[in-house]
Design a protein around this motif. Structure first.
Motif, PDB file in Angstrom:
ATOM      1  N   LYS A   7     -13.764  10.600  -5.555  1.00 23.12           N
ATOM      2  CA  LYS A   7     -14.397   9.316  -5.250  1.00 23.12           C
ATOM      3  C   LYS A   7     -13.361   8.236  -4.946  1.00 23.12           C
ATOM      4  CE  LYS A   7     -17.709   5.930  -7.123  1.00 23.12           C
ATOM      5  NZ  LYS A   7     -18.774   6.113  -6.131  1.00 23.12           N
ATOM      6  N   GLY A   8     -12.301   8.183  -5.751  1.00 23.54           N
ATOM      7  CA  GLY A   8     -11.320   7.120  -5.609  1.00 23.54           C
ATOM      8  C   GLY A   8     -10.523   7.196  -4.326  1.00 23.54           C
ATOM      9  N   LEU A   9     -10.195   8.411  -3.873  1.00 19.08           N
ATOM     10  CA  LEU A   9      -9.434   8.574  -2.637  1.00 19.08           C
ATOM     11  C   LEU A   9     -10.200   7.985  -1.459  1.00 19.08           C
ATOM     12  CD1 LEU A   9      -7.038   9.750  -1.061  1.00 19.08           C
ATOM     13  CD2 LEU A   9      -8.353  11.882  -0.855  1.00 19.08           C
ATOM     14  N   LYS A  10     -11.472   8.319  -1.372  1.00 20.69           N
ATOM     15  CA  LYS A  10     -12.295   7.808  -0.274  1.00 20.69           C
ATOM     16  C   LYS A  10     -12.349   6.283  -0.313  1.00 20.69           C
ATOM     17  CE  LYS A  10     -17.093   7.275   1.078  1.00 20.69           C
ATOM     18  NZ  LYS A  10     -18.503   7.612   0.816  1.00 20.69           N
ATOM     19  N   ILE A  11     -12.610   5.708  -1.480  1.00 16.24           N
ATOM     20  CA  ILE A  11     -12.746   4.258  -1.584  1.00 16.24           C
ATOM     21  C   ILE A  11     -11.448   3.555  -1.207  1.00 16.24           C
ATOM     22  CG2 ILE A  11     -13.114   2.354  -3.204  1.00 16.24           C
ATOM     23  CD1 ILE A  11     -15.021   4.203  -4.729  1.00 16.24           C
ATOM     24  N   PHE A  12     -10.320   4.072  -1.697  1.00 13.31           N
ATOM     25  CA  PHE A  12      -9.025   3.455  -1.405  1.00 13.31           C
ATOM     26  C   PHE A  12      -8.714   3.527   0.086  1.00 13.31           C
ATOM     27  CE2 PHE A  12      -4.448   3.995  -0.690  1.00 13.31           C
ATOM     28  CZ  PHE A  12      -3.989   2.767  -1.152  1.00 13.31           C
ATOM     29  N   VAL A  13      -8.866   4.703   0.671  1.00 11.64           N
ATOM     30  CA  VAL A  13      -8.540   4.876   2.091  1.00 11.64           C
ATOM     31  C   VAL A  13      -9.460   4.033   2.961  1.00 11.64           C
ATOM     32  CG1 VAL A  13      -8.474   6.524   3.997  1.00 11.64           C
ATOM     33  CG2 VAL A  13      -7.545   7.155   1.767  1.00 11.64           C
ATOM     34  N   HIS A  14     -10.750   3.979   2.627  1.00 11.50           N
ATOM     35  CA  HIS A  14     -11.688   3.202   3.425  1.00 11.50           C
ATOM     36  C   HIS A  14     -11.421   1.703   3.300  1.00 11.50           C
ATOM     37  CE1 HIS A  14     -15.100   6.282   4.300  1.00 11.50           C
ATOM     38  NE2 HIS A  14     -13.898   6.734   4.585  1.00 11.50           N
ATOM     39  N   ALA A  15     -11.019   1.255   2.117  1.00 14.46           N
ATOM     40  CA  ALA A  15     -10.697  -0.166   1.951  1.00 14.46           C
ATOM     41  C   ALA A  15      -9.495  -0.549   2.806  1.00 14.46           C
ATOM     42  CB  ALA A  15     -10.436  -0.475   0.482  1.00 14.46           C
ATOM     43  N   VAL A  16      -8.460   0.288   2.781  1.00  9.84           N
ATOM     44  CA  VAL A  16      -7.271   0.031   3.610  1.00  9.84           C
ATOM     45  C   VAL A  16      -7.650   0.068   5.086  1.00  9.84           C
ATOM     46  CG1 VAL A  16      -5.023   0.933   4.303  1.00  9.84           C
ATOM     47  CG2 VAL A  16      -5.655   0.894   1.879  1.00  9.84           C
ATOM     48  N   SER A  17      -8.416   1.058   5.476  1.00 11.25           N
ATOM     49  CA  SER A  17      -8.818   1.200   6.878  1.00 11.25           C
ATOM     50  C   SER A  17      -9.616  -0.006   7.352  1.00 11.25           C
ATOM     51  CB  SER A  17      -9.654   2.470   7.047  1.00 11.25           C
ATOM     52  OG  SER A  17     -10.180   2.554   8.357  1.00 11.25           O
ATOM     53  N   TYR A  18     -10.604  -0.409   6.565  1.00  9.49           N
ATOM     54  CA  TYR A  18     -11.492  -1.496   6.988  1.00  9.49           C
ATOM     55  C   TYR A  18     -10.763  -2.836   7.033  1.00  9.49           C
ATOM     56  CZ  TYR A  18     -15.492  -4.685   7.076  1.00  9.49           C
ATOM     57  OH  TYR A  18     -16.373  -5.674   7.426  1.00  9.49           O
ATOM     58  N   TYR A  19     -10.036  -3.144   5.974  1.00  5.78           N
ATOM     59  CA  TYR A  19      -9.458  -4.484   5.860  1.00  5.78           C
ATOM     60  C   TYR A  19      -8.124  -4.643   6.591  1.00  5.78           C
ATOM     61  CZ  TYR A  19     -13.076  -5.583   2.474  1.00  5.78           C
ATOM     62  OH  TYR A  19     -14.291  -5.815   1.866  1.00  5.78           O
ATOM     63  N   LEU A  20      -7.426  -3.533   6.889  1.00  8.14           N
ATOM     64  CA  LEU A  20      -6.108  -3.638   7.507  1.00  8.14           C
ATOM     65  C   LEU A  20      -6.020  -3.027   8.904  1.00  8.14           C
ATOM     66  CD1 LEU A  20      -3.779  -2.832   4.448  1.00  8.14           C
ATOM     67  CD2 LEU A  20      -4.583  -5.065   5.260  1.00  8.14           C
TER      68      LEU A  20
END
Length: 387
Positions: A7-20
């Motif tokens: 769960k955490g890998l997806k959330i972290f990667v998606h947050a970086v992808s979306y915001y950066l």
């Protein structure tokens, strides 16, 4: 620990992808595809009130080559013609005998001669810059499908529960924008391009494969289906080698209405059930029958298709708490709706109830899996389940 990593890998990667990493394709100075190359099709089964008129007005401001309204029955056709003549006499109206969005779309597609076709619902509202921005990805000739970000009109002048579920609808689409943007940034994958407004390359729609498959789709022997049209379009383009683009640009962000008045909570519940059933059916098809996703969009396959099979907020967070005594679920649930909450700061007070609703939605998701063979167009009356 494995559950936390999954769960955490997806959330972290998606947050970086979306915001950066979000970089929408800029509109070219000298585009080869312009609004004059666009036909807009609006299928409808409703009356032609002010919401419909506002929708068409917002499309007209973008100056497409043609607008075709696809209605049901001769009487509705006469009503639509009368209303559209007052808006703009150039608007065309076609009709089909029965209420079936897929049939209504195909009826109108027959007459399209422009290279780009737009399917638009009858309750969406485009900004004046919509087409100029959303057409930019089609400068790449391999792009077959483009979707854009969406927002729900926020109405706080409602009784508490109606206002709360209007807020939930706002968050629902905000999360959809987040997931689609994040996966598209990573590997070009999108789990679905919403049918509220979608741009498609007309040559694909005129193909025999599209016309045949679009009106003859079944799920475990049930069909031909009327629901799931937007998921079909997304999978069809992937399966036939086209690129799908999620164009998250403020200049192309559409608005729509959900739970915008009183007495619409039951309708919204039925819509949530329909959307959840659609997700189950479409993701299983992507994984088990189409299978093009594994090679073309491996991250999206893991993060959206496979993850959705086990992504029940209540069960997930309970398991994480009992295994790791981890209590960060509430904070993580703010990552996706954060852009909305920054814009609509008055709704921060609803966040705790929104998190509780996310847990309650786990039961909706479980029930929709149990009733996955129900292909009724729940949330809309007067439409038979299958053709």
């Amino acid at each position: 620990m494995l559950l936390a990593v999954f769960k955490g890998l997806k959330i972290f990667v998606h947050a970086v992808s979306y915001y950066l990493w979000t970089r929408p394709v800029p509109a070219p100075i000298n585009p080869t595809i312009t609004p004059e190359d666009v036909t807009v099709i609006v299928p409808t089964v409703c009356c032609f009130g002010q919401e419909f008129i506002d929708c068409i007005d917002s499309i007209l401001i973008n100056q497409p080559a043609r607008i075709i309204i696809s209605v049901v029955g001769h009487e509705k056709k006469i009503q639509a013609i009368r209303v559209c003549e007052k808006i703009d006499p150039r608007i065309e109206v076609v009709s089909t005998p029965d209420a079936n969005k897929r049939t209504q779309l195909l009826k109108a597609v027959q007459g399209v001669r422009t290279p780009i076709t737009v399917y638009a619902d009858d309750h969406v509202f485009w900004p004046p810059t919509f087409l100029r921005s959303a057409l930019a990805p089609f400068e790449d000739p391999i792009v077959g499908l483009v979707g854009t970000s969406k927002r729900v009109w926020r109405n706080r002048n409602l009784p508490f529960w109606d206002s709360f579920f209007n807020y939930i609808a706002c968050i629902y689409l905000e999360r959809h924008n987040f997931e689609c943007t994040a996966t598209y940034n990573i590997d070009g994958g999108v789990f679905v391009i919403s049918g509220r407004t979608v741009l498609l390359r007309t040559s694909a729609l005129h193909s025999l494969e599209y016309r045949t498959e679009f009106q003859d789709e079944y799920f475990v022997g049930i069909g031909p289906m009327k629901v799931d049209d937007d998921n079909f379009n997304t999978r069809f383009m992937v399966r036939h080698g086209y690129k799908t683009v999620f164009h998250n640009d403020s200049s192309a962000t559409i608005e729509t209405t959900l739970v915008h008045g009183t007495g619409q909570i039951i309708k919204f519940r039925d819509q949530l059930l329909r959307w959840s059933r659609t997700t189950w059916r479409s993701n299983l098809k992507s994984l088990l029958t189409d299978r093009a996703c594994y090679q073309r969009t491996p991250w999206t396959t893991y993060a959206m298709f496979i993850s959705s099979l086990v992504n029940f907020a209540l069960l997930y967070d309970l398991a994480l708490y009992w295994s790791l005594k981890w209590s960060g679920a509430g904070h993580i649930k703010l990552i996706k709706p954060l852009p909305y909450l920054v814009r609509e700061w008055q709704d921060w007070k609803l966040v705790p109830m929104g998190i509780l609703f996310a847990y309650a939605h786990s039961f909706i998701k479980l029930y929709s899996l149990w009733t996955i063979r129900d292909v009724a167009w729940s949330g809309r009356s007067g439409i038979k389940a299958t053709a």
